[in-house]
Design an enzyme around this catalytic site. Structure first.
Site, PDB file in Angstrom:
ATOM      1  N   HIS A  23       0.850  -1.196   0.000  1.00  0.00           N
ATOM      2  CA  HIS A  23       0.000   0.000   0.000  1.00  0.00           C
ATOM      3  C   HIS A  23       0.883   1.242   0.000  1.00  0.00           C
ATOM      4  CE1 HIS A  23      -3.908   1.984   1.719  1.00  0.00           C
ATOM      5  NE2 HIS A  23      -3.251   2.806   0.909  1.00  0.00           N
ATOM      6  N   HIS A  83       1.298   4.958  -2.399  1.00  0.00           N
ATOM      7  CA  HIS A  83       0.840   5.809  -3.502  1.00  0.00           C
ATOM      8  C   HIS A  83       2.004   6.442  -4.253  1.00  0.00           C
ATOM      9  CE1 HIS A  83      -3.382   5.621  -2.243  1.00  0.00           C
ATOM     10  NE2 HIS A  83      -2.899   5.627  -1.019  1.00  0.00           N
ATOM     11  N   GLU A  86      -7.273   1.404  -4.521  1.00  0.00           N
ATOM     12  CA  GLU A  86      -7.892   1.935  -3.295  1.00  0.00           C
ATOM     13  C   GLU A  86      -8.970   2.930  -3.707  1.00  0.00           C
ATOM     14  OE1 GLU A  86      -6.801   3.793   1.073  1.00  0.00           O
ATOM     15  OE2 GLU A  86      -5.425   4.180  -0.582  1.00  0.00           O
ATOM     16  N   ALA A 140      -8.862  10.808   3.315  1.00  0.00           N
ATOM     17  CA  ALA A 140      -8.254  11.704   2.328  1.00  0.00           C
ATOM     18  C   ALA A 140      -8.655  11.351   0.897  1.00  0.00           C
ATOM     19  CB  ALA A 140      -6.739  11.677   2.467  1.00  0.00           C
ATOM     20  N   ARG A 165     -20.446  -1.748  22.394  1.00  0.00           N
ATOM     21  CA  ARG A 165     -21.687  -2.423  21.996  1.00  0.00           C
ATOM     22  C   ARG A 165     -21.747  -2.702  20.497  1.00  0.00           C
ATOM     23  NH1 ARG A 165     -23.593   0.829  26.233  1.00  0.00           N
ATOM     24  NH2 ARG A 165     -24.067   2.579  24.843  1.00  0.00           N
ATOM     25  N   ASP A 192       3.622   4.374  12.163  1.00  0.00           N
ATOM     26  CA  ASP A 192       4.411   5.599  12.324  1.00  0.00           C
ATOM     27  C   ASP A 192       4.179   6.248  13.684  1.00  0.00           C
ATOM     28  OD1 ASP A 192       1.844   6.508  11.892  1.00  0.00           O
ATOM     29  OD2 ASP A 192       2.337   7.807  10.190  1.00  0.00           O
ATOM     30  N   HIS A 197      -0.670   7.656  12.831  1.00  0.00           N
ATOM     31  CA  HIS A 197      -1.959   7.128  12.385  1.00  0.00           C
ATOM     32  C   HIS A 197      -2.608   6.246  13.442  1.00  0.00           C
ATOM     33  CE1 HIS A 197      -0.586   8.504   8.454  1.00  0.00           C
ATOM     34  NE2 HIS A 197      -1.822   8.326   8.010  1.00  0.00           N
ATOM     35  N   ASP A 205       1.596   3.442   3.173  1.00  0.00           N
ATOM     36  CA  ASP A 205       0.556   4.337   2.656  1.00  0.00           C
ATOM     37  C   ASP A 205       1.181   5.696   2.332  1.00  0.00           C
ATOM     38  OD1 ASP A 205      -1.923   5.238   1.827  1.00  0.00           O
ATOM     39  OD2 ASP A 205      -2.708   5.593   3.844  1.00  0.00           O
ATOM     40  N   LEU A 215      -5.662  13.411   8.213  1.00  0.00           N
ATOM     41  CA  LEU A 215      -4.437  12.719   7.830  1.00  0.00           C
ATOM     42  C   LEU A 215      -4.545  12.244   6.379  1.00  0.00           C
ATOM     43  CD1 LEU A 215      -3.671  10.581  11.006  1.00  0.00           C
ATOM     44  CD2 LEU A 215      -2.169  12.313  10.039  1.00  0.00           C
TER      45      LEU A 215
END
Length: 396
Positions: A65, A67, A137, A148, A235, A256, A259, A282, A315
């Site tokens: 993952h 980008h 994604e 984002a 619950r 990191d 996140h 990511d 984020l």
């Protein structure tokens, strides 16, 4: 013929660590590995790299993952961008990855997919991190959990559109992040499962029961656990709770400390076990770049103090490096280097069904290897037997 011998370092095999060993590479493959006492003699022209027992040879990291990095992004949809990403990643120990898209206008996604297909056909060579396929994604996600991802381009799961995109990509889409609770979500999951594509639950507001349905339909993965999903409530376990409970689901984590806090990362690993987690970055184009403002899916992302944020404070991916992820996991979860490498190399290789050639150091596998120094910093990286990175030593 490229022949290479690495010797005298610790070597991390799948089930043991050789305290001092040798590793012989020829034609992009690991041809032999063993304790230094068993080192055979090699005839002919061969490059020898002398290491020391403070160095550890580990399998290359696999980022399922990511980008972008180095100012480039998969969605740039040009060969130069993918070349840049593949060239800069070995510095952090990453030797293969899934080029990851983002929710965008359909034609832009199509263009990006076609570009990856062309790159993989012509430019996916040794000496750079290898693109193993595509992580789609979005755009089949829940706008309530967009994070984002650009909300105005989110659409409902569309099986026919996916089939068209898979054809455009030359069958390279290996993992799809989607929200199973949206109409047609389960139908798409069933198709993905039937065609060998990993169905991942992410950017989802699903309840525990809806995740249960998705698992029964064939979902086997969860995208960046805790981020972009319904969290745990006492619950209603939500997506996050279900991800921890269903053994069928492999979880991704962005380690990191931003996140997800270290304590939740430790709890997640204790709950899922060493076989149930994958480290990801990511990361976005801002990785390896200076603080400033960058583009992500047509949105401005400001990078400052290690965080990547949209204008509204959300984020937006990370600038995390895989070597940092491994180091952080050792600290956050109190695990060994061998265990952390398992999360960064072995588990993703198994999840992507490429463990026959990647993910561990073994005779016959691709020579994707990383040499870590005593400080756990990357000293050298080899991608399919060709040196892709070497740390410069500054002498006083």
């Amino acid at each position: 013929m490229n022949r290479l011998l690495l010797k005298n370092a610790k070597i991390m095999l799948e089930n043991e660590i050789l305290p001092s060993g040798y590793l012989y590479i020829e034609e992009e493959k690991i041809q032999d590995v063993g304790p230094i006492n068993n080192l055979p003699s090699f005839d002919g022209n061969i490059e020898v790299i002398e290491l020391c027992n403070e160095d550890t040879i580990v399998p290359g990291f696999i980022d399922v993952h990511i980008h972008g990095a180095g100012g480039a992004d998969t969605m740039d949809a040009n060969l130069e961008a993918l070349t840049t990403i593949a060239t800069v990643l070995p510095a952090e120990g990453t030797t293969s990855f899934l080029a990851t898209t983002i929710t965008q206008e359909k034609d832009q996604i199509k263009k990006a997919l076609k570009n990856v297909a062309v790159y993989c056909q012509h430019l996916n060579e040794a000496g750079k991190a290898e693109i193993l396929g595509i992580h789609l994604e979005g755009p089949f996600i829940n706008s309530k959990r967009a994070g984002a991802q650009p909300e105005n381009q989110i659409i409902a799961p569309d099986l026919e559109l996916f089939k068209e995109w898979q054809k455009d990509s030359n069958q390279l889409i290996k993992l799809v992040t989607l929200a199973p609770e949206i109409e047609n979500g389960l139908e798409l999951i069933r198709y993905l499962s039937a065609t060998g594509v990993i169905a991942s639950i992410g950017h989802s507001d699903a309840t525990y029961e809806e995740v249960k349905e998705a698992v029964h339909a064939g979902a086997t993965h969860v995208t960046h656990l805790f981020n972009g999903m319904r969290g745990i409530h006492h619950r209603e376990p939500g997506v996050a709770g279900a991800a921890l409970l269903f053994k069928e689901l492999m979880i991704e984590i962005i380690a990191d400390g931003i996140h997800v806090c270290p304590e939740m990362i430790k709890l997640s690993l204790q709950t899922k076990g060493m076989d149930g987690m994958i480290l990801i970055t990511d990361s976005i184009r801002a990785k390896c770049m200076k603080n400033g403002t960058y583009d992500l899916g047509g949105q401005n992302v400001t990078v400052k103090e290690g965080k990547a944020l949209l204008d509204n404070g959300t984020l937006a991916g990370s600038i995390l490096k895989m070597k940092e992820s491994v180091q952080n996991m050792m600290e956050f979860a109190n695990i060994s280097l061998k265990e952390a490498v398992r999360l960064a190399s072995t588990n993703p290789a198994k999840q992507l069904n490429v463990f026959d050639r990647k993910g561990s150091i073994e005779k016959g596998k691709d020579a994707d290897i990383v040499i870590l120094g005593r400080d756990l910093e990357v000293k050298q990286t080899f991608c399919r037997g060709v040196k892709a990175f070497e740390r410069k030593v500054i002498r006083q």
